[in-house]
Design an enzyme around this catalytic site. Structure first.
Site, PDB file in Angstrom:
ATOM      1  N   THR A  94      68.475  44.976  21.892  1.00  0.00           N
ATOM      2  CA  THR A  94      68.733  46.216  21.176  1.00  0.00           C
ATOM      3  C   THR A  94      68.597  47.380  22.143  1.00  0.00           C
ATOM      4  O   THR A  94      68.279  47.201  23.320  1.00  0.00           O
ATOM      5  CB  THR A  94      67.789  46.392  19.971  1.00  0.00           C
ATOM      6  OG1 THR A  94      68.286  47.455  19.134  1.00  0.00           O
ATOM      7  CG2 THR A  94      66.371  46.719  20.399  1.00  0.00           C
ATOM      8  N   SER A 189      66.467  48.398  12.853  1.00  0.00           N
ATOM      9  CA  SER A 189      66.161  47.072  13.377  1.00  0.00           C
ATOM     10  C   SER A 189      64.648  46.890  13.419  1.00  0.00           C
ATOM     11  O   SER A 189      63.890  47.863  13.415  1.00  0.00           O
ATOM     12  CB  SER A 189      66.731  46.907  14.795  1.00  0.00           C
ATOM     13  OG  SER A 189      68.123  47.165  14.813  1.00  0.00           O
ATOM     14  N   GLY A 191      61.408  44.088  15.080  1.00  0.00           N
ATOM     15  CA  GLY A 191      60.985  42.927  15.843  1.00  0.00           C
ATOM     16  C   GLY A 191      59.503  43.056  16.133  1.00  0.00           C
ATOM     17  O   GLY A 191      59.051  44.104  16.620  1.00  0.00           O
ATOM     18  N   CYS A 220      71.201  43.107  18.258  1.00  0.00           N
ATOM     19  CA  CYS A 220      70.356  42.086  17.635  1.00  0.00           C
ATOM     20  C   CYS A 220      71.020  40.711  17.641  1.00  0.00           C
ATOM     21  O   CYS A 220      70.680  39.839  16.821  1.00  0.00           O
ATOM     22  CB  CYS A 220      69.969  42.491  16.215  1.00  0.00           C
ATOM     23  SG  CYS A 220      69.128  44.089  16.131  1.00  0.00           S
TER      24      CYS A 220
END
Length: 281
Positions: A94, A189, A191, A220
């Site tokens: 990303t 996004s 993570g 991603c």
């Protein structure tokens, strides 16, 4: 490239949660500090039984591409002057940079009674809450019938448009599945990395960033994924001092969106906002 001095500001939200704000932050030094703090907290808990306050790091990163622990370099389509950093979070590749809100969640999951699934769902639902609040209160016609939703099959938060049939019936629109909506693209996004029950890394919400940076990657790991930003659906103030009072009333600033998200996460951390049913596949 112009050198910008990193600035740090800490704020205590309550006894068990504080925030740390970093502007013009380089990725490697920020990651190293985040990991060091997490390891320190793990050590204090194991060796002394101490519960340290959880932390939200609010970060404005200098431009960088990051590749997750199991990330595949094939998802990097074009090499540019922007650094590519291998990191230890989950997920693929990303981009982070100015105009994107990054929030790192340094949480002791056991102490707040959250599973890893709870963490992910709280993160996604906090973004949903804030983005939908911004869209619903916008006077822009562009945001009509647009809503934010998480997906079970692809982590993150996406914007959807109601079909004409659904849009004609508000009650139905509230209860329809994502199958009845048109996905426009991805606006946020996430993570995380979990170490001995402690989380770090977190979420990235596109507010008014330059989305062209995503053209050099499969965001991603999804080829052709359309990335979106909040500024394309409502007015984001860039220079508040230059705006008229009426224009400011009809718009939001980056800082206001940030505060909305911090407030929502803090309420979830305190147990004041419960998880909704997990998003449908």
């Amino acid at each position: 490239m112009q050198n910008v001095t990193q600035q740090t500001h800490n704020t205590s939200l309550h006894d068990t949660l504080l925030t740390k704000s970093l502007s013009a932050a380089d990725y490697v030094s920020t990651h190293d500090a985040m990991l060091a703090r997490t390891l320190e907290r793990i050590s204090l808990k194991k060796e002394q039984g101490l519960r340290t306050p959880d932390e939200l790091w609010i970060v404005d990163h200098n431009d960088v591409y990051t590749l997750g622990q199991a990330g595949k370099e094939e998802h990097i389509l074009q090499r540019t002057d922007t650094p590519i950093i291998k990191t230890d979070r989950g997920g693929q590749v990303t981009w982070h940079g100015h105009g994107q809100l990054v929030v790192y969640w340094l949480f002791d999951l056991d102490s707040i009674g959250w599973s890893v699934r709870n963490l992910v769902s709280h993160a996604e639902q906090a973004i949903e809450d804030v983005v939908n609040d911004c869209l619903q209160n916008s006077l822009s016609s562009i945001s009509d019938n647009i809503s934010a939703h998480a997906r079970r099959d692809a982590p993150g938060v996406y914007l959807y448009a109601d079909t004409d049939t659904v849009a004609d019936n508000d009650a139905q629109a509230q209860n329809t599945s994502l199958d009845d909506k048109i996905m426009l693209g991805k606006i946020a996004s996430l993570g995380f990395k979990i170490k001995h029950g402690f989380s770090y890394h977190g979420i990235a919400l596109n507010i008014d960033c330059d989305l062209s940076a995503f053209n050099a990657i499969n965001p991603c790991g999804y080829a052709g994924m359309q990335m979106l930003r909040l500024a394309d659906f409502l007015t984001i103030q860039k220079e508040p001092e230059a705006q008229t009072a009426q224009h400011m009333h009809n718009s939001l600033s980056y800082e206001q969106v940030t505060q909305k998200l911090i407030d929502n996460i803090a309420k979830r951390h305190a147990g004041l906002i419960e998880l909704r049913a997990i998003a449908p596949k």
